[in-house]
Design a protein around this motif. Structure first.
Motif, PDB file in Angstrom:
ATOM      1  N   GLU A 258       0.873  -1.424   0.046  1.00  0.00           N
ATOM      2  CA  GLU A 258       0.016  -0.047  -0.224  1.00  0.00           C
ATOM      3  C   GLU A 258       1.051   1.224  -0.174  1.00  0.00           C
ATOM      4  O   GLU A 258       1.861   1.258   0.821  1.00  0.00           O
ATOM      5  CB  GLU A 258      -0.802  -0.041   1.070  1.00  0.00           C
ATOM      6  N   ASN A 270       2.662   2.912   2.798  1.00  0.00           N
ATOM      7  CA  ASN A 270       2.078   2.974   3.914  1.00  0.00           C
ATOM      8  C   ASN A 270       2.186   1.648   4.620  1.00  0.00           C
ATOM      9  O   ASN A 270       2.845   1.828   5.944  1.00  0.00           O
ATOM     10  CB  ASN A 270       0.627   3.073   3.409  1.00  0.00           C
ATOM     11  N   GLU A 271       1.857   0.503   3.986  1.00  0.00           N
ATOM     12  CA  GLU A 271       2.209  -0.807   4.805  1.00  0.00           C
ATOM     13  C   GLU A 271       2.205  -1.885   3.636  1.00  0.00           C
ATOM     14  O   GLU A 271       1.889  -1.655   2.704  1.00  0.00           O
ATOM     15  CB  GLU A 271       1.118  -0.937   5.820  1.00  0.00           C
TER      16      GLU A 271
HETATM   17 MG    MG Z   1      -3.907  -0.932   5.180  1.00  0.00          MG
END
Ligand code: MG
Ligand code: ADP
Length: 388
Positions: A258, A270-271
């Motif tokens: 992400e 993001n992750e």
């Molecule tokens: Mg997420």
């Protein structure tokens, strides 16, 4: 090599991701053993293996799964990596590597790992304790708003609290606090969110197309592939960043990456999820090989080429989320059935819905993105009207 298709795949977790993995495995007659309690989504799909009854957090149940499987994998990262380490040391083939799962399941250590490998993420500060003082100190460095996050056991926005101003400090700590370890993350002023599914095989790091993800209340609502209004150079950078991020983890399998695309076109991770991912559901209908088949191919060392991951048609995926009542999410399914061009309907067999729970999804593919948008828009409007 075809012999590898006889290998038994053991999966920790029996939710929808495990179910769609089993669906892909069924077409290849790859036996899948699922570890979860009861008649979970994944167990409903496959009858080719030896399912294990129990929690995917239970040490004995995991040992039992390993004993009846040739490769052990996960459909959720919130697992006991001590046991995975133990069974690996005893000779089990765990994919991806237990160290990868351990690093990723703590979102803060995940970010430290990425940064130490030269991959950009949002600036983050761990809180020594869940106190007003520690949160205020983090806010002094990161500014406000910021995102307060639980380091572990977070999903579908359940571990996040958007801290807009000092007034929110107490409520944020109350919502996330208790015994949970927390960290604060600098607010990302993103233009949009992107996701790339990456496949780490024995020899290669491959990637699916760049997808645009739309979240509402921190839960993924829609994905658009290819990402709309994204230049080919940003698309290429997203691909490169996602592959670089996944390359710094050990082991094989599919990873969901992400990303935030910031106003200045900068990309931040993001992750990362060390497993198939909601943002990759569209691959079932839109790509030559789905993220699930790709995951099986990676962990079983079946040959897989980049061209098999390319997009055959633009695709939009709409999540079916639990609504106000146990069955209200089925109303959008009724609407979908009536569509002139019916989207593919996926229901997960989870039983009764809770508000915001992922109960299924719809995928539409069409020759052009605007045709796909025209078909799906009435269904989005229907869901929005239900929620308003
Ligand atoms: Mg997420
Ligand atoms: P989850 O594990 O629940 O998916 P994420 O950390 O991915 O948690 O957050 C869910 C969503 O919340 C993101 O997709 C994004 O929309 C929003 N979000 C998360 N972190 C930030 C941030 N630092 N700044 C702005 N929005 C964020």
């Amino acid at each position: 090599m075809v012999n590898n298709m006889d290998k038994r795949v053991g999966v920790l977790g029996g939710g929808q991701l495990g179910a769609m993995l089993a669906e892909a495995a069924n077409l290849l007659r790859i036996p899948v053993n699922v570890l979860d309690v009861g008649h979970s989504s994944a167990k409903q799909i496959s009858n080719l293996g030896d399912h294990v009854e129990g929690s995917f957090k239970d040490a004995d149940a995991i040992r039992k799964l390993a004993a009846s499987s040739d490769v052990v994998t996960v459909e959720i990262e919130h697992v006991d990596t001590q046991i995975l380490e133990e069974i690996s040391n005893a000779g089990a083939d765990v994919q991806p590597h237990w160290r990868t799962l351990r690093t990723i399941q703590d979102k803060y250590t995940q970010k430290e790992h990425l940064i130490s490998n030269g991959v950009a993420t949002a600036q983050s500060i761990p809180l020594k304790s869940a106190t007003l003082k520690d949160l205020a100190e983090a806010a002094d460095v990161l500014g406000l708003p910021l995102m307060l996050k639980s380091r572990k056991e977070a999903y579908d926005g359940r571990g996040n609290y958007a801290v807009k101003s000092k007034v929110d400090f107490e409520a944020a700590l109350e919502a996330l606090g208790g015994n949970r370890a927390l960290y604060a993350e600098k607010w990302a002023e993103f233009r949009m969110e992107l996701a790339v599914m990456v496949v780490k095989t024995r020899d290669d790091v491959l990637s699916f197309p760049t997808t645009e993800t739309v979240h509402e209340n921190s839960i993924c609502k829609l994905t658009y592939t290819p990402a709309r209004g994204v230049s080919s150079s940003i698309d290429q950078r997203a691909q490169d960043l996602a592959r670089k991020a996944v390359a710094c983890f050990e082991g094989k399998g599919v990873f969901g990456v992400e990303m935030f695309l910031l106003q200045n076109d900068e990309l931040l991770i993001n992750e990362i999820a060390p497993r198939p991912h909601n943002s990759g559901h569209y691959t079932i209908e839109a790509c030559g090989v789905s993220q699930y088949e790709a995951h099986l191919s990676a962990i079983l060392d079946l040959p897989l080429k980049q061209k098999s991951l390319r997009l055959n048609q633009p695709a939009i995926m709409l999540n079916i989320l639990g609504g106000e009542t146990e069955n209200s999410h089925l109303k959008v399914v009724e609407e979908a059935l009536k569509s002139d061009v019916r989207p593919k309907i996926h229901l997960y067999g989870k039983g009764k819905a809770r508000k915001g729970r992922k109960m299924g999804h719809l995928t539409i593919t069409a020759p052009t993105m605007s045709e796909a948008e025209e078909i799906i828009q009435p269904l989005i409007d229907f869901v929005d009207a239900q929620n308003s």
